[in-house]
Write a protein that holds these residues in place. Sequence first.
Motif, PDB file in Angstrom:
ATOM      1  N   ASP A 228      -9.784   4.879  -5.481  1.00 18.55           N
ATOM      2  CA  ASP A 228      -8.835   3.892  -6.005  1.00 18.55           C
ATOM      3  C   ASP A 228      -9.501   2.520  -5.954  1.00 18.55           C
ATOM      4  O   ASP A 228     -10.531   2.342  -5.290  1.00 18.55           O
ATOM      5  CB  ASP A 228      -7.545   3.881  -5.164  1.00 18.55           C
ATOM      6  N   HIS A 230      -8.423  -0.243  -4.567  1.00 15.03           N
ATOM      7  CA  HIS A 230      -7.968  -1.098  -3.456  1.00 15.03           C
ATOM      8  C   HIS A 230      -8.236  -0.341  -2.165  1.00 15.03           C
ATOM      9  O   HIS A 230      -7.310   0.085  -1.485  1.00 15.03           O
ATOM     10  CB  HIS A 230      -6.480  -1.429  -3.593  1.00 15.03           C
ATOM     11  N   HIS A 363      -7.054   2.593   2.472  1.00 15.37           N
ATOM     12  CA  HIS A 363      -6.388   2.476   1.171  1.00 15.37           C
ATOM     13  C   HIS A 363      -5.134   1.636   1.364  1.00 15.37           C
ATOM     14  O   HIS A 363      -4.413   1.823   2.346  1.00 15.37           O
ATOM     15  CB  HIS A 363      -6.023   3.884   0.673  1.00 15.37           C
ATOM     16  N   ILE A 364      -4.872   0.718   0.457  1.00 15.84           N
ATOM     17  CA  ILE A 364      -3.646  -0.068   0.553  1.00 15.84           C
ATOM     18  C   ILE A 364      -2.490   0.773   0.023  1.00 15.84           C
ATOM     19  O   ILE A 364      -2.446   1.094  -1.169  1.00 15.84           O
ATOM     20  CB  ILE A 364      -3.730  -1.397  -0.250  1.00 15.84           C
ATOM     21  N   ARG A 366       1.218   1.195  -1.081  1.00 18.66           N
ATOM     22  CA  ARG A 366       2.223   0.268  -1.605  1.00 18.66           C
ATOM     23  C   ARG A 366       3.511   1.015  -1.889  1.00 18.66           C
ATOM     24  O   ARG A 366       3.507   2.218  -2.107  1.00 18.66           O
ATOM     25  CB  ARG A 366       1.708  -0.360  -2.906  1.00 18.66           C
TER      26      ARG A 366
HETATM   27 MN    MN Z   1      -3.736   3.584  -4.664  1.00 18.99          MN
END
Ligand code: MN
Length: 581
Positions: A228, A230, A363-364, A366
């Motif tokens: 990903d 981020h 990994h961020i 959200r």
């Molecule tokens: Mn992601």
Amino acid sequence: HIPGNQSMTSSSLLAPQRSVSQAKLALARGLHPARSNLTSKSQTVGHQQSHTNTSENPGRHRVLRIDLTLSPRDPNAPGQFGRAVVVPPGKEKEAERRWREGNFNVYLSDLIPVDRAIEDTRPAGCAEQLVHNDLPTTSIIMCFVDEVWSALLRSVHSVLNRSPPHLIKEILLVDDFSTKEYLKENLDKYMSQFPKVRILRLKERHGLIRARLAGAQNATGDVLTFLDSHVECNVGWLEPLLERVYINRQKVACPVIEVINDKDMSYMTVDNFQRGVFTWPMNFGWRTIPPDVVAKNGIKETDIIRCPVMAGGLFSIDKSYFYELGTYDPGLDVWGGENMELSFKVWMCGGEIEIIPCSRVGHIFRNDNPYSFPKDRLKTVERNLVRVAEVWLDEYKELFYGHGDHLIDQGLDVGNLTQQRELRKRLKCKSFKWYLDNVFPDLKAPIVRASGVLVNVALGRCVSIENTTATLEDCDGSSQLQQFNYTWVRLIKHGDWCMAAITDKGSLRFHHPCDYRDNRLKWLHKSTSGFHPELVDHIVFEHYQQLLCMEGDFSQKTLKVAACNPMKPYQKWKFEKYYEG
Ligand code: MN
Ligand code: LR7
């Protein structure tokens, strides 16, 4: 629980469990995060370390320690060593305003260095593991749409700083038709300092699945490593992944996904021994291997964990194997379901999915996608999942359709599936039953929810079938005519015949063929009548918002549907057996 429903699939709920705080972990290792730069001991820093063959293991070397953790540019910068950051006084409003640029604390992301150090969270022993000298090269593929500038940069820097350069063939940034200006000019300029970084721009929005495929098509490395946009790759993250693919090209290797906190940007480790699994209707999640299983089998923290499914975003796969498998179904749109598709495909067609505890990537997580969906989000995810179910789940697709309300019932167009089904045949992939028996035996997947005789509770009589009509008779468990299956898609089946809410010759009719999209054949019973708690044990027929209940009449030996009434005893029914699932 509709797939894509906020409460079931929100990313933060999907974050793997963590109970050990970052600080505690550091203490347990005798390291204080702030002082870990003093503990380099004999480890070599930087890219200079050569591949020395150890005498006991010719052809192999230790995982390199290529890492800024030991000597960050600015040890006092906010967020350094993965520490939590607080928004400075007076900046709260600005931070709040900028949150929606990425659905995480964008203000803080911009504040911390793009190449910050993070705690080495690998289990003890990882740094001593050996990997082959001649590991394959990899292309890193990161696709993004309107990604936050600093998060994207930090992802790229973490790859560059913590991977042995000779293993990185290139980093492909695939821009899935972003609209943000800074991602257009500034990105090319910034990345031009790194010869290995290439930017690929799609001419229309394709979604992450086809964007990854565009990346794969342009990749020149032996292995594809998807990330990903981020993330922060941790120390020594790459070699253990490539090692697994090297050992067997049909292994798909995933790192442990750690958590970059969306509020304070701290880098947090996660609990060990977690497998990637799913629950019906195909919701991805994590399941911890029970401690007694760990103890009994002597499973070590560094042991590789085989997973029924992968999270989706972070993995290495041999490029030629990826193409042999027919890549992703290119008919999948935008976001969602592709991790299920690839997982089923890999396992059922001869491969394996593994989590490698010595490889760790933050990994961020959200709560919501920060970008818009070209079409309705729910419909997009549902459509993708239906494609997966129709191609891979065989008779078990009923469990997918039977859990929750599905838009498919409203005539959703899922596109053509011929090519995907032919691919499965051509690859001679195993059945979904095989997958359940061998890869995911702890998944509850009974195809029928209830079976046997169907008794009217008040009358003590059973439903029987006479030609194509339902009748009420004395119960006889040995009679074939009184055997029924109640399925996840709410059919009451007798062989290929289904009970219909149609009255024929004074009683309910058994209809042929059974079609789970035929609303006249769908009955709600037991747990599904959770929608109507007062009607437990009733068999309910839903018709144009109006509820009708199956009712027995013993004097006539008939069944009919009538207005539901919780007080009416002749409307209560029980099957002989019920199954958990
Ligand atoms: Mn992601
Ligand atoms: O239309 C799009 N085009 C894109 O290029 C939509 C997204 N993207 C990019 C996006 O910028 C990001 O880099 O694709 C990447 C993934 O999108 P996210 O970050 O919005 O997805 P996610 O992290 O919420 O969701 C997980 O499930 C997805 C299902 O399709 C993908 O497989 C993601 O890669 C996956 N992420 C992970 O596995 C990280 C761990 C999350 C968990 C559990």
